[in-house]
Design an enzyme around this catalytic site. Structure first.
Site, PDB file in Angstrom:
ATOM      1  N   THR A  86      65.245  71.518 109.690  1.00 10.95           N
ATOM      2  CA  THR A  86      66.305  71.590 108.683  1.00 10.95           C
ATOM      3  C   THR A  86      66.028  72.559 107.535  1.00 10.95           C
ATOM      4  OG1 THR A  86      67.018  69.371 109.199  1.00 10.95           O
ATOM      5  CG2 THR A  86      67.558  70.173 106.996  1.00 10.95           C
TER       6      THR A  86
HETATM    7  P1  AMP Z   1      65.235  66.820 109.558  1.00 11.77           P
HETATM    8  O1  AMP Z   1      64.021  65.985 109.324  1.00 11.77           O
HETATM    9  O2  AMP Z   1      64.861  68.237 109.873  1.00 11.77           O
HETATM   10  O3  AMP Z   1      66.118  66.205 110.555  1.00 11.77           O
HETATM   11  O4  AMP Z   1      66.035  66.860 108.185  1.00 11.77           O
HETATM   12  C1  AMP Z   1      67.278  66.256 107.975  1.00 11.77           C
HETATM   13  C2  AMP Z   1      67.272  65.502 106.695  1.00 11.77           C
HETATM   14  O5  AMP Z   1      67.100  66.388 105.603  1.00 11.77           O
HETATM   15  C3  AMP Z   1      68.571  64.805 106.363  1.00 11.77           C
HETATM   16  O6  AMP Z   1      68.641  63.527 106.925  1.00 11.77           O
HETATM   17  C4  AMP Z   1      68.564  64.741 104.864  1.00 11.77           C
HETATM   18  O7  AMP Z   1      68.218  63.462 104.408  1.00 11.77           O
HETATM   19  C5  AMP Z   1      67.494  65.730 104.434  1.00 11.77           C
HETATM   20  N1  AMP Z   1      68.059  66.686 103.483  1.00 11.77           N
HETATM   21  C6  AMP Z   1      69.070  67.526 103.694  1.00 11.77           C
HETATM   22  N2  AMP Z   1      69.337  68.273 102.595  1.00 11.77           N
HETATM   23  C7  AMP Z   1      68.457  67.868 101.668  1.00 11.77           C
HETATM   24  C8  AMP Z   1      68.217  68.257 100.318  1.00 11.77           C
HETATM   25  N3  AMP Z   1      68.954  69.210  99.726  1.00 11.77           N
HETATM   26  N4  AMP Z   1      67.215  67.650  99.665  1.00 11.77           N
HETATM   27  C9  AMP Z   1      66.457  66.704 100.263  1.00 11.77           C
HETATM   28  N5  AMP Z   1      66.634  66.289 101.537  1.00 11.77           N
HETATM   29  C10 AMP Z   1      67.627  66.867 102.236  1.00 11.77           C
HETATM   30 ZN    ZN Z   2      68.665  69.662 110.340  1.00 10.53          ZN
HETATM   31 ZN    ZN Z   3      67.127  66.311 111.970  1.00 13.23          ZN
END
Ligand code: AMP
Ligand code: ZN
Ligand code: ZN
Length: 416
Positions: A86
């Site tokens: 992400t």
């Molecule tokens: P991943 O672990 O790669 O799946 O990341 C996805 C998660 O990133 C989502 O569930 C959000 O909770 C988190 N996320 C997305 N945008 C933000 C942000 N601006 N600040 C903190 N956490 C975030």
């Molecule tokens: Zn993502």
């Molecule tokens: Zn994810």
């Protein structure tokens, strides 16, 4: 909005006619104020991220709005950058640089320049983010007002302390409806303080994908919810008379995972010999001093369902491994497998991303729709570094030299 204005104008005009014809007999009526004509609004650009939305979800019959925006706009297969996580990919989308160059090389990071701190998704220390300039900083510097209803990094002051003119601290409790209303409220403002480039972010599809897997009814339900929110945005824009170029993207796709498909690192090498920085679709790890040779001997060897490299020897197509923040060894799992510190105690199925960015499961949603785009166009497969140059075109900034992407792929997809 037009009809009441016209009625007021006609009423005023007929009153004026009355007062002139009967001027000699009746007292002169005070002039009736006529409302200013409705503003003709220039298109704004709205970059929407639906985290973890694989383009195949459009074919499931649960996304009428997004599917229509795709059919009436431009779509194409978008490849994320490696690692398909992400934070690295959101930063690529708004900087045009691959993670190795923009410095957000993982969702969790260590930096040899500051060994005491660890980067997590809550880190807003500018030192982590300052290797690249996001589109909102370039825009604000050029006098183009920006607003972010969430985007990783948009809460971080960069350069001389620049942030979007309006930004929101990320908060998952803010509902999709509130996020859309936030965008519409900003666009309801007087022109002088109204943003021209906005971002909007939804995590629900990614969360459901992790918890239940990409083929689950829960992913379909989350996709339908986000689709309805985008529908409310489109309706709100129409009601405001606000034309918009919508660029709807995902940061990566999603692959089904199971604890029956795990490579456990502690079965291959003594767990006290290294520190794991990230684990899952890939594991990145740092051997402890004096243990480098033992860790390399155990890992840089053929394994089923996983391949490990020294950071400097990763395949060139990943464009990864030169940044100081990339740990010494990276082990990449076959898509659908996971590299974990140890064998999980409980069986579990779900979904994950972070795999090879060329894996079809990691492909990311891309839809562009609005006055700047052709109707029903498609573009050939492209890398997500190309989105930043497209955004620069849409908000009227000249192309920035030295980025990894280019707007070439979109040229045939622009309205003529
Ligand atoms: P991943 O672990 O790669 O799946 O990341 C996805 C998660 O990133 C989502 O569930 C959000 O909770 C988190 N996320 C997305 N945008 C933000 C942000 N601006 N600040 C903190 N956490 C975030
Ligand atoms: Zn993502
Ligand atoms: Zn994810």
């Amino acid at each position: 909005m037009f009809k009441p204005l016209l009625a007021a104008f006609l009423a005023a005009a007929s009153l004026t006619a009355c007062t002139t014809t009967s001027a000699s007999t009746a007292p002169v009526a005070p002039p009736i104020p006529i409302a200013a004509p409705a503003e003709v609004r220039a298109p704004v650009t709205i970059l929407i991220s639906i985290d973890g939305f694989h383009p195949d979800y459009l074919k499931r019959g649960v996304t009428p709005v997004l599917s229509r925006l795709a059919a009436e706009g431009v779509t194409g297969p978008m490849r994320p950058s490696f690692p398909s996580k992400t934070f690295p990919n959101h930063w690529t989308l708004v900087t045009g640089l691959r993670p190795d160059r923009h410095g957000i090389v993982g969702n969790r990071m260590e930096d040899p320049a500051d060994p005491k701190t660890v980067f997590t998704m809550a880190s807003d220390n500018p030192a982590w983010w300052s290797a690249a300039e996001p589109i909102w900083v370039a825009a604000e510097k050029a006098g183009v007002r920006t607003a972010t209803q969430f985007w990783p990094g948009s809460n971080v002051p960069l350069g001389d302390g620049v942030r979007p003119s309006d930004w929101q601290q990320y908060n998952q409790a803010i509902t999709t409806t509130q996020r859309v209303n936030g965008i519409l409220d900003w666009l309801r403002r007087p022109a002088e303080i109204r943003p021209k480039l906005l971002t909007l972010y939804f995590e629900a599809v990614d969360s459901a994908g992790h918890a239940y897997g990409p083929d689950s009814p829960q992913v379909n339900a989350a996709a339908a919810d986000v689709d309805a929110a985008v529908g409310a945005l489109v309706e709100g824009l129409t009601a405001l008379g606000q034309p918009a170029n919508l660029v709807v993207v995902a940061d990566h796709g999603m692959a089904a995972t199971s604890t029956s498909r795990v490579v456990a690192l502690d079965k291959l090498v003594d767990a006290s010999f290294y520190r794991v920085v990230e684990a899952g679709p890939y594991a990145s790890l740092t051997p402890l001093p004096g243990r480098e040779a033992a860790v390399e001997k155990a890992l840089i060897a053929p394994h089923e369902h996983m391949q490990c490299w020294r950071k400097g020897e990763l395949p060139a197509r990943l464009h990864y491994g030169r940044n100081a923040r990339v740990p010494a060894i990276l082990c990449l799992a076959e898509t659908g497998w996971q590299v974990l510190p140890t064998t999980p105690a409980e069986p579990r199925r779900g979904g994950a991303h972070g795999y090879d960015n060329m894996a079809p499961e990691m492909e990311a949603l891309f839809i562009a729709n609005g006055p700047a785009f052709a109707r029903g166009g498609t573009v050939p497969a492209f890398d997500n570094v190309d989105v930043y140059p497209l955004l620069r075109d849409l908000i009227g900034l000249p192309q920035a030299p030295g980025v990894d992407g280019s707007d070439t792929v979109f040229r045939s997809a622009r309205a003529r």
